[in-house]
Motif scaffolding. Structure first.
Motif, mmCIF file in Angstrom:
data_model
loop_
_atom_site.group_PDB
_atom_site.id
_atom_site.type_symbol
_atom_site.label_atom_id
_atom_site.label_comp_id
_atom_site.label_asym_id
_atom_site.label_seq_id
_atom_site.Cartn_x
_atom_site.Cartn_y
_atom_site.Cartn_z
ATOM 1 N N VAL A 1 5.951 -3.460 8.370
ATOM 2 C CA VAL A 1 7.023 -2.973 7.507
ATOM 3 C C VAL A 1 6.629 -1.620 6.928
ATOM 4 C CG1 VAL A 1 8.296 -3.391 5.367
ATOM 5 C CG2 VAL A 1 7.834 -5.285 6.946
ATOM 6 N N ARG A 2 7.532 -0.653 7.059
ATOM 7 C CA ARG A 2 7.318 0.652 6.431
ATOM 8 C C ARG A 2 8.608 1.088 5.750
ATOM 9 N NH1 ARG A 2 8.878 6.404 8.131
ATOM 10 N NH2 ARG A 2 7.877 7.641 6.486
ATOM 11 N N THR A 3 8.519 1.381 4.470
ATOM 12 C CA THR A 3 9.636 1.975 3.745
ATOM 13 C C THR A 3 9.154 3.267 3.090
ATOM 14 O OG1 THR A 3 9.202 0.870 1.618
ATOM 15 C CG2 THR A 3 10.564 -0.327 3.221
ATOM 16 N N SER A 4 10.116 4.045 2.620
ATOM 17 C CA SER A 4 9.790 5.326 2.006
ATOM 18 C C SER A 4 10.939 5.745 1.117
ATOM 19 C CB SER A 4 9.567 6.379 3.099
ATOM 20 O OG SER A 4 9.265 7.646 2.551
ATOM 21 N N PRO A 5 10.677 6.483 0.045
ATOM 22 C CA PRO A 5 11.796 7.035 -0.725
ATOM 23 C C PRO A 5 12.580 8.006 0.141
ATOM 24 C CG PRO A 5 9.704 7.980 -1.453
ATOM 25 C CD PRO A 5 9.369 6.855 -0.526
ATOM 26 N N ASP A 6 13.856 8.101 -0.125
ATOM 27 C CA ASP A 6 14.733 8.950 0.676
ATOM 28 C C ASP A 6 14.814 10.363 0.085
ATOM 29 O OD1 ASP A 6 16.567 9.862 2.514
ATOM 30 O OD2 ASP A 6 18.292 9.100 1.395
ATOM 31 N N HIS A 7 13.660 11.013 -0.007
ATOM 32 C CA HIS A 7 13.632 12.403 -0.465
ATOM 33 C C HIS A 7 12.344 13.038 0.030
ATOM 34 C CE1 HIS A 7 10.637 11.267 -3.478
ATOM 35 N NE2 HIS A 7 11.469 10.356 -3.959
ATOM 36 N N GLY A 8 12.223 14.330 -0.151
ATOM 37 C CA GLY A 8 11.057 15.050 0.332
ATOM 38 C C GLY A 8 10.026 15.299 -0.746
ATOM 39 N N THR A 9 9.154 16.271 -0.469
ATOM 40 C CA THR A 9 8.031 16.560 -1.361
ATOM 41 C C THR A 9 8.460 17.270 -2.641
ATOM 42 O OG1 THR A 9 7.692 18.576 -0.074
ATOM 43 C CG2 THR A 9 6.332 16.672 0.478
ATOM 44 N N ALA A 10 9.607 17.955 -2.601
ATOM 45 C CA ALA A 10 10.139 18.639 -3.790
ATOM 46 C C ALA A 10 9.088 19.522 -4.465
ATOM 47 C CB ALA A 10 10.719 17.624 -4.785
ATOM 48 N N PHE A 11 8.467 20.395 -3.686
ATOM 49 C CA PHE A 11 7.450 21.288 -4.240
ATOM 50 C C PHE A 11 8.000 22.126 -5.402
ATOM 51 C CE2 PHE A 11 5.706 21.110 0.251
ATOM 52 C CZ PHE A 11 4.626 20.311 -0.074
ATOM 53 N N ASP A 12 9.308 22.395 -5.376
ATOM 54 C CA ASP A 12 9.894 23.268 -6.401
ATOM 55 C C ASP A 12 9.872 22.651 -7.794
ATOM 56 O OD1 ASP A 12 11.737 21.416 -5.294
ATOM 57 O OD2 ASP A 12 13.424 22.528 -6.130
ATOM 58 N N LEU B 1 0.851 -1.186 0.000
ATOM 59 C CA LEU B 1 0.000 0.000 0.000
ATOM 60 C C LEU B 1 0.887 1.237 0.000
ATOM 61 C CD1 LEU B 1 -2.773 -1.024 2.545
ATOM 62 C CD2 LEU B 1 -2.828 -1.132 0.040
ATOM 63 N N LEU B 2 0.697 2.075 -1.009
ATOM 64 C CA LEU B 2 1.484 3.293 -1.188
ATOM 65 C C LEU B 2 0.620 4.485 -0.792
ATOM 66 C CD1 LEU B 2 3.955 4.830 -2.267
ATOM 67 C CD2 LEU B 2 3.027 4.559 -4.577
ATOM 68 N N THR B 3 1.066 5.223 0.205
ATOM 69 C CA THR B 3 0.269 6.359 0.651
ATOM 70 C C THR B 3 0.370 7.511 -0.340
ATOM 71 O OG1 THR B 3 2.021 7.390 1.981
ATOM 72 C CG2 THR B 3 0.642 5.717 3.053
ATOM 73 N N GLN B 4 -0.606 8.399 -0.251
ATOM 74 C CA GLN B 4 -0.677 9.544 -1.151
ATOM 75 C C GLN B 4 0.485 10.514 -0.962
ATOM 76 O OE1 GLN B 4 -4.388 12.216 -1.580
ATOM 77 N NE2 GLN B 4 -3.293 13.069 0.153
ATOM 78 N N GLY B 5 0.911 10.736 0.299
ATOM 79 C CA GLY B 5 1.863 11.804 0.575
ATOM 80 C C GLY B 5 1.187 13.150 0.399
ATOM 81 N N ASP B 6 1.992 14.217 0.367
ATOM 82 C CA ASP B 6 1.397 15.537 0.108
ATOM 83 C C ASP B 6 1.006 15.595 -1.362
ATOM 84 O OD1 ASP B 6 1.122 18.408 -0.590
ATOM 85 O OD2 ASP B 6 1.733 18.689 1.486
ATOM 86 N N PRO B 7 -0.288 15.809 -1.655
ATOM 87 C CA PRO B 7 -0.727 15.746 -3.052
ATOM 88 C C PRO B 7 -0.205 16.888 -3.909
ATOM 89 C CG PRO B 7 -2.517 16.503 -1.659
ATOM 90 C CD PRO B 7 -1.400 16.082 -0.731
ATOM 91 N N ALA B 8 0.359 17.929 -3.289
ATOM 92 C CA ALA B 8 0.942 19.022 -4.061
ATOM 93 C C ALA B 8 2.420 18.796 -4.348
ATOM 94 C CB ALA B 8 0.760 20.356 -3.322
ATOM 95 N N GLY B 9 2.969 17.713 -3.810
ATOM 96 C CA GLY B 9 4.370 17.392 -4.037
ATOM 97 C C GLY B 9 4.542 16.430 -5.203
ATOM 98 N N ILE B 10 5.699 15.772 -5.232
ATOM 99 C CA ILE B 10 6.005 14.888 -6.361
ATOM 100 C C ILE B 10 5.471 13.468 -6.172
ATOM 101 C CG2 ILE B 10 8.025 16.188 -7.088
ATOM 102 C CD1 ILE B 10 9.783 14.107 -5.675
ATOM 103 N N GLY B 11 4.879 13.180 -4.995
ATOM 104 C CA GLY B 11 4.375 11.832 -4.744
ATOM 105 C C GLY B 11 3.417 11.310 -5.797
#
Length: 333
Positions: free
Chosen positions: A297-308, A7-17
């Motif tokens: 188990v929880r994993t995540s990409p090693d970067h942020g939302t990258a709004f820029d 299951l992949l969470t949405q993350g911040d929908p204004a970011g690159i997720g």
């Protein structure tokens, strides 16, 4: 392959997720990705795909339908709220959907409906404006793991890649606060969790831990700080007495080259940048954030939302795809 989906969470929908989720599905065959579903708004993801001209069919599914839908469409488990985010424009109004996505992912994994949680990045400062009271993403997941008001488990952040795995013992605090926050008990607790998870989840029969010194040259016998001899050495002694293969404190400037890395399975660093600088130098696009110490188990990409760069279609999905692959590996029964 594990038949339960990721299951992949949405993350911040204004970011690159959202765009990374779409790109990961497009790369599913080439990258040999395990089946996954996004917990998000199907209409929002369809709009993001249309923005880039990507042909990504969206399938609204229940968790048990992910496996059958994945080859032909991106499975999406719909949220109860609509998402109207614009790329690069974070808004506290998105907080309900961000948190619902995380909450439902954890519930579904804990009840056995899915194998693991993979989280897209969130922006803590945006959630704080909406009243979020947890220090960060990891602490929120730990709180969700606590049953019936019990004390949350102690989460440990590990950044993992094939050539290097690192664990910061102290994490998101100012450098000036590290010496007072760093205790023998904290180092021992962290070392125990890392050793247990490397054995139980990663399948390393006798994990080898290398502990970095806090000060230059690991304190130079007390000439450059007392913490190495007074705090780290006792922690190493305790871990060894418990049967854990621990070495240190080691000078941090000589423990991350290839020959040194061959002598340990994970490096415990004493503060954030001591851990993250080497792994982001060695494996910037492939490193995965893994939370140890949780009952799932929880994993995540090693970067942020990258709004820029959100909405430009240039964000690379490498770290997210690595997070999906590692989650499938660790989530096997």
């Amino acid at each position: 392959m594990n038949q339960r989906p990721l299951l992949l969470t949405q993350g911040d929908p204004a970011g690159i997720g959202p765009e990374l989720s779409l790109r990961a599905w497009l790369e599913r065959d080439r990258a040999v990705l395990p089946p996954f579903a996004v917990l998000g708004d199907p209409d929002h993801l369809a709009r993001v795909a249309a923005r880039f001209g990507w042909s990504v069919p969206i399938a609204r599914v229940a968790p048990e339908q992910v496996q059958s839908a994945f080859s032909d469409a991106l499975p999406v488990v719909p949220l109860s709220v609509a998402v109207s985010a614009e790329p690069g424009r974070p808004d506290p109004g998105h907080a309900p959907s961000v948190l619902e996505s995380i909450d439902r992912a954890v519930r579904l994994v804990r009840d056995g409906s899915a194998a693991a949680v993979v989280t897209n990045p969130i922006a803590k400062h945006v959630l704080y404006e909406a009243g979020f009271r947890h220090p960060g993403h990891t602490e929120y997941l730990a709180a969700l793991a606590a049953d019936g008001g019990a004390e949350p488990p102690h989460p440990v952040m590990m950044l993992w890649s094939e050539p290097l795995a690192v664990v910061p013992v102290t994490v998101h605090i100012a450098l000036s606060e590290v010496p007072s926050a760093l205790t023998t008990d904290l180092i021992v607790l962290t070392g125990r969790i890392v050793a247990r998870e490397l054995r139980d989840r990663f399948g390393i029969e006798r994990p080898r831990l290398a502990l970095a010194g806090l000060n230059p040259h690991a304190g130079e016998n007390g000439a450059m700080g007392a913490e190495d001899a007074g705090v780290i050495v006792p922690a190493v002694d305790i871990l060894r007495a418990e049967g854990i293969d621990a070495a240190g404190p080691l000078p941090a400037d000589t423990m991350f080259h290839a020959r040194a890395r061959s002598r340990y399975d994970a490096a415990l660093a004493m503060y954030h940048d001591q851990a993250l600088i080497p792994i982001k130098t060695i494996a910037f696009d492939e490193a995965v954030n893994v939370t140890l110490g949780l009952p799932f188990v929880r994993t995540s990409p090693d970067h942020g939302t990258a709004f820029d760069i959100a909405g430009e279609g240039v964000a690379r999905p490498d770290s997210l795809m690595a997070a999906l692959k590692l989650a499938a590996r660790l989530g096997r029964p």
